[in-house]
Enzyme design. Structure first.
Site, PDB file in Angstrom:
ATOM      1  N   ARG A  20     -18.816   4.231  16.899  1.00 31.71           N
ATOM      2  CA  ARG A  20     -17.462   3.805  17.273  1.00 31.71           C
ATOM      3  C   ARG A  20     -16.922   4.651  18.428  1.00 31.71           C
ATOM      4  O   ARG A  20     -16.259   4.141  19.326  1.00 31.71           O
ATOM      5  CB  ARG A  20     -16.532   3.878  16.057  1.00 31.71           C
ATOM      6  CG  ARG A  20     -16.833   2.750  15.065  1.00 31.71           C
ATOM      7  CD  ARG A  20     -15.986   2.834  13.836  1.00 31.71           C
ATOM      8  NE  ARG A  20     -14.560   2.773  14.132  1.00 31.71           N
ATOM      9  CZ  ARG A  20     -13.611   3.259  13.330  1.00 31.71           C
ATOM     10  NH1 ARG A  20     -13.936   3.835  12.197  1.00 31.71           N
ATOM     11  NH2 ARG A  20     -12.351   3.162  13.656  1.00 31.71           N
TER      12      ARG A  20
ATOM     13  N   VAL B  27      -7.034   4.740  15.656  1.00 26.52           N
ATOM     14  CA  VAL B  27      -7.531   6.106  15.832  1.00 26.52           C
ATOM     15  C   VAL B  27      -8.189   6.273  17.207  1.00 26.52           C
ATOM     16  O   VAL B  27      -8.742   7.319  17.502  1.00 26.52           O
ATOM     17  CB  VAL B  27      -8.555   6.475  14.717  1.00 26.52           C
ATOM     18  CG1 VAL B  27      -7.903   6.424  13.341  1.00 26.52           C
ATOM     19  CG2 VAL B  27      -9.795   5.565  14.740  1.00 26.52           C
TER      20      VAL B  27
ATOM     21  N   HIS C  12      -3.101   7.121  11.079  1.00 25.62           N
ATOM     22  CA  HIS C  12      -4.435   7.241  10.486  1.00 25.62           C
ATOM     23  C   HIS C  12      -5.311   8.283  11.184  1.00 25.62           C
ATOM     24  O   HIS C  12      -6.525   8.263  11.023  1.00 25.62           O
ATOM     25  CB  HIS C  12      -5.126   5.875  10.466  1.00 25.62           C
ATOM     26  CG  HIS C  12      -4.510   4.930   9.470  1.00 25.62           C
ATOM     27  ND1 HIS C  12      -4.715   3.568   9.493  1.00 25.62           N
ATOM     28  CD2 HIS C  12      -3.698   5.161   8.411  1.00 25.62           C
ATOM     29  CE1 HIS C  12      -4.035   3.011   8.489  1.00 25.62           C
ATOM     30  NE2 HIS C  12      -3.414   3.939   7.837  1.00 25.62           N
TER      31      HIS C  12
ATOM     32  N   CYS D 128     -13.079  25.047   5.465  1.00 28.57           N
ATOM     33  CA  CYS D 128     -12.032  25.995   5.861  1.00 28.57           C
ATOM     34  C   CYS D 128     -10.914  25.266   6.606  1.00 28.57           C
ATOM     35  O   CYS D 128     -10.869  24.038   6.620  1.00 28.57           O
ATOM     36  CB  CYS D 128     -12.623  27.139   6.687  1.00 28.57           C
ATOM     37  SG  CYS D 128     -13.077  26.678   8.376  1.00 28.57           S
TER      38      CYS D 128
ATOM     39  N   CYS E 220     -17.285  28.536   9.874  1.00 28.84           N
ATOM     40  CA  CYS E 220     -17.995  28.779   8.609  1.00 28.84           C
ATOM     41  C   CYS E 220     -19.293  27.976   8.491  1.00 28.84           C
ATOM     42  O   CYS E 220     -19.947  28.022   7.455  1.00 28.84           O
ATOM     43  CB  CYS E 220     -17.068  28.484   7.433  1.00 28.84           C
ATOM     44  SG  CYS E 220     -16.741  26.731   7.212  1.00 28.84           S
TER      45      CYS E 220
ATOM     46  N   SER F  62      -3.009  -6.679  10.582  1.00 32.76           N
ATOM     47  CA  SER F  62      -3.015  -7.623   9.469  1.00 32.76           C
ATOM     48  C   SER F  62      -1.923  -7.249   8.464  1.00 32.76           C
ATOM     49  O   SER F  62      -1.561  -8.038   7.610  1.00 32.76           O
ATOM     50  CB  SER F  62      -4.390  -7.654   8.794  1.00 32.76           C
ATOM     51  OG  SER F  62      -4.760  -6.347   8.423  1.00 32.76           O
TER      52      SER F  62
ATOM     53  N   ASN G 142       0.607 -11.636  17.482  1.00 40.50           N
ATOM     54  CA  ASN G 142      -0.690 -11.650  16.798  1.00 40.50           C
ATOM     55  C   ASN G 142      -1.331 -13.006  17.093  1.00 40.50           C
ATOM     56  O   ASN G 142      -0.629 -13.996  17.301  1.00 40.50           O
ATOM     57  CB  ASN G 142      -0.503 -11.464  15.288  1.00 40.50           C
ATOM     58  CG  ASN G 142      -1.768 -11.022  14.579  1.00 40.50           C
ATOM     59  OD1 ASN G 142      -2.847 -11.593  14.768  1.00 40.50           O
ATOM     60  ND2 ASN G 142      -1.654  -9.997  13.755  1.00 40.50           N
TER      61      ASN G 142
ATOM     62  N   ALA H 143      -2.481 -10.044  22.502  1.00 34.56           N
ATOM     63  CA  ALA H 143      -1.557  -8.978  22.898  1.00 34.56           C
ATOM     64  C   ALA H 143      -1.583  -8.740  24.415  1.00 34.56           C
ATOM     65  O   ALA H 143      -0.533  -8.590  25.039  1.00 34.56           O
ATOM     66  CB  ALA H 143      -1.910  -7.695  22.149  1.00 34.56           C
TER      67      ALA H 143
HETATM   68  P1  OAD Z   1      -7.103  -5.402  11.015  1.00 33.91           P
HETATM   69  O1  OAD Z   1      -8.504  -5.507  11.506  1.00 33.91           O
HETATM   70  O2  OAD Z   1      -6.863  -5.480   9.563  1.00 33.91           O
HETATM   71  O3  OAD Z   1      -6.221  -6.532  11.689  1.00 33.91           O
HETATM   72  C1  OAD Z   1      -6.297  -6.798  13.063  1.00 33.91           C
HETATM   73  C2  OAD Z   1      -5.206  -7.794  13.398  1.00 33.91           C
HETATM   74  O4  OAD Z   1      -5.215  -7.990  14.802  1.00 33.91           O
HETATM   75  C3  OAD Z   1      -5.397  -9.170  12.754  1.00 33.91           C
HETATM   76  O5  OAD Z   1      -4.163  -9.580  12.180  1.00 33.91           O
HETATM   77  C4  OAD Z   1      -5.786 -10.064  13.932  1.00 33.91           C
HETATM   78  O6  OAD Z   1      -5.308 -11.399  13.779  1.00 33.91           O
HETATM   79  C5  OAD Z   1      -5.098  -9.369  15.085  1.00 33.91           C
HETATM   80  N1  OAD Z   1      -5.701  -9.571  16.402  1.00 33.91           N
HETATM   81  C6  OAD Z   1      -7.024  -9.651  16.733  1.00 33.91           C
HETATM   82  N2  OAD Z   1      -7.168  -9.764  18.061  1.00 33.91           N
HETATM   83  C7  OAD Z   1      -5.920  -9.759  18.603  1.00 33.91           C
HETATM   84  C8  OAD Z   1      -5.412  -9.817  19.935  1.00 33.91           C
HETATM   85  N3  OAD Z   1      -6.214  -9.925  20.989  1.00 33.91           N
HETATM   86  N4  OAD Z   1      -4.064  -9.771  20.092  1.00 33.91           N
HETATM   87  C9  OAD Z   1      -3.227  -9.657  19.025  1.00 33.91           C
HETATM   88  N5  OAD Z   1      -3.652  -9.586  17.759  1.00 33.91           N
HETATM   89  C10 OAD Z   1      -4.987  -9.626  17.540  1.00 33.91           C
HETATM   90  O7  OAD Z   1      -6.504  -4.058  11.666  1.00 33.91           O
HETATM   91  P2  OAD Z   1      -5.286  -3.172  11.173  1.00 33.91           P
HETATM   92  O8  OAD Z   1      -4.181  -4.018  10.675  1.00 33.91           O
HETATM   93  O9  OAD Z   1      -5.008  -2.213  12.247  1.00 33.91           O
HETATM   94  O10 OAD Z   1      -7.523   1.970   8.288  1.00 33.91           O
HETATM   95  O11 OAD Z   1      -5.934  -2.410   9.958  1.00 33.91           O
HETATM   96  C11 OAD Z   1      -5.224  -1.437   9.311  1.00 33.91           C
HETATM   97  C12 OAD Z   1      -6.154  -0.372   8.819  1.00 33.91           C
HETATM   98  O12 OAD Z   1      -7.224  -0.935   8.058  1.00 33.91           O
HETATM   99  C13 OAD Z   1      -6.886   0.390   9.898  1.00 33.91           C
HETATM  100  O13 OAD Z   1      -6.092   1.400  10.498  1.00 33.91           O
HETATM  101  C14 OAD Z   1      -8.035   0.960   9.165  1.00 33.91           C
HETATM  102  C15 OAD Z   1      -8.474  -0.274   8.406  1.00 33.91           C
HETATM  103  O14 OAD Z   1      -9.191  -0.066   7.255  1.00 33.91           O
HETATM  104  C16 OAD Z   1      -8.249   3.021   7.928  1.00 33.91           C
HETATM  105  O15 OAD Z   1      -9.376   3.215   8.350  1.00 33.91           O
HETATM  106  C17 OAD Z   1      -7.540   3.930   6.965  1.00 33.91           C
END
Ligand code: OAD
Length: 247
Positions: free
Chosen positions: A72, A105, A121, A132, A152, A191, A215, A233
């Site tokens: 990544r 991230v 996150h 440590c 360490c 999402s 979205n 976006a």
């Molecule tokens: P998701 O992968 O759950 O959701 C991505 C969102 O972006 C979806 O609602 C898509 O419809 C939308 N999307 C995709 N392409 C797009 C574009 N070009 N323009 C606008 N929207 C678009 O990602 P997050 O909601 O960020 O956490 O996920 C939340 C957390 O779940 C992450 O931070 C991560 C993951 O597990 C951890 O790792 C703790």
């Protein structure tokens, strides 16, 4: 309302508001080539979160977890901020956006020039020791995995939030405060299902703020939005930039 009408309306709302905050998720970086988590082609379709993004997974197989993070990191290091990141940064510079709260991230908001960023996150380039207090930063994907603590010699882990872990306290408290002050929140590319981060727009809504969502499809936040813009976006923010005349 067509897209042009929606963009005009969003620009009017932003101009007449006093405290605009953005809340972003993986979708904001999708057009930069960084994969999202959910949905078609998302990371959680190909990989199991419990094998890669939990403290137990790291204890079980730190090398596997690091392989995944290194992959990544490689994608992220060759990715460039897209118009959504860039326009959000310009909005902040012009005083039209106060704070940006992100679940990402990847650090792309900062690379685009955003200054007041709250990372709920963590950040993929930061590392911390599992043993440590050492915390550090990588500037490229590590050649040896897991990288070792300079103090360490224990394995270092990515300083990101994994499932089952609490959010960094400072970041969370600041985000809650900003969400409470905001009279407008622009929610982009999330999402809206991962707790507790996904509560942020609900806080603004409960305080009477306006929620604007961008979205490509409806999310768990859509039911509380005052305006939903079904658009990528990058495209939306390119149009908004012209409408706000901040080119
Ligand atoms: P998701 O992968 O759950 O959701 C991505 C969102 O972006 C979806 O609602 C898509 O419809 C939308 N999307 C995709 N392409 C797009 C574009 N070009 N323009 C606008 N929207 C678009 O990602 P997050 O909601 O960020 O956490 O996920 C939340 C957390 O779940 C992450 O931070 C991560 C993951 O597990 C951890 O790792 C703790």
């Amino acid at each position: 309302m067509d897209l042009t009408g929606l963009v005009k309306r969003v620009a009017e709302i932003i101009r007449s508001s006093s405290y605009v905050v953005a809340f972003t998720g993986a979708g904001v970086s999708a057009e930069s080539g960084v994969p999202t988590f959910r949905g078609r082609g998302g990371l959680w379709e190909r990989f199991k979160p419990e094998e890669l993004a939990t403290p137990e997974a790291f204890r079980r197989n730190p090398r596997l977890v690091w392989e995944w993070y290194r992959w990544r990191m490689e994608i992220i290091s060759s990715a460039k901020p897209n118009p959504a990141h860039i326009v959000l940064a310009k909005m902040e510079e012009k005083g039209l956006l106060k704070t940006l709260i992100t679940q990402n991230v990847d650090g792309l908001h900062q690379r685009a020039g955003s200054k007041n960023v709250i990372e709920l996150h963590g950040n993929i380039w930061r590392v911390k020791c599992i043993n440590c207090e050492y915390r550090g930063r990588l500037n490229k994907p590590p050649s040896i995995i897991p990288p070792k603590c300079p103090n360490c010699n224990s394995p270092l882990r990515p300083d990101v939030v994994w499932f089952g872990e609490p959010l960094p306290r400072n970041a969370w408290e600041k985000a809650v405060t900003e969400a409470s002050i905001a009279d407008v929140m622009i929610v982009v590319g999330t999402s809206g299902v991962v707790m507790p981060a996904c509560m942020i727009p609900w806080i603004t809504k409960r305080r009477g703020g306006t929620i604007i969502e961008v979205n490509i499809k409806e999310s768990a936040i859509t039911p509380i939005t005052d305006m939903f813009v079904k658009e990528r976006a990058g495209r939306f923010f390119s149009l908004l930039e012209k409408e706000l005349k901040i080119l």
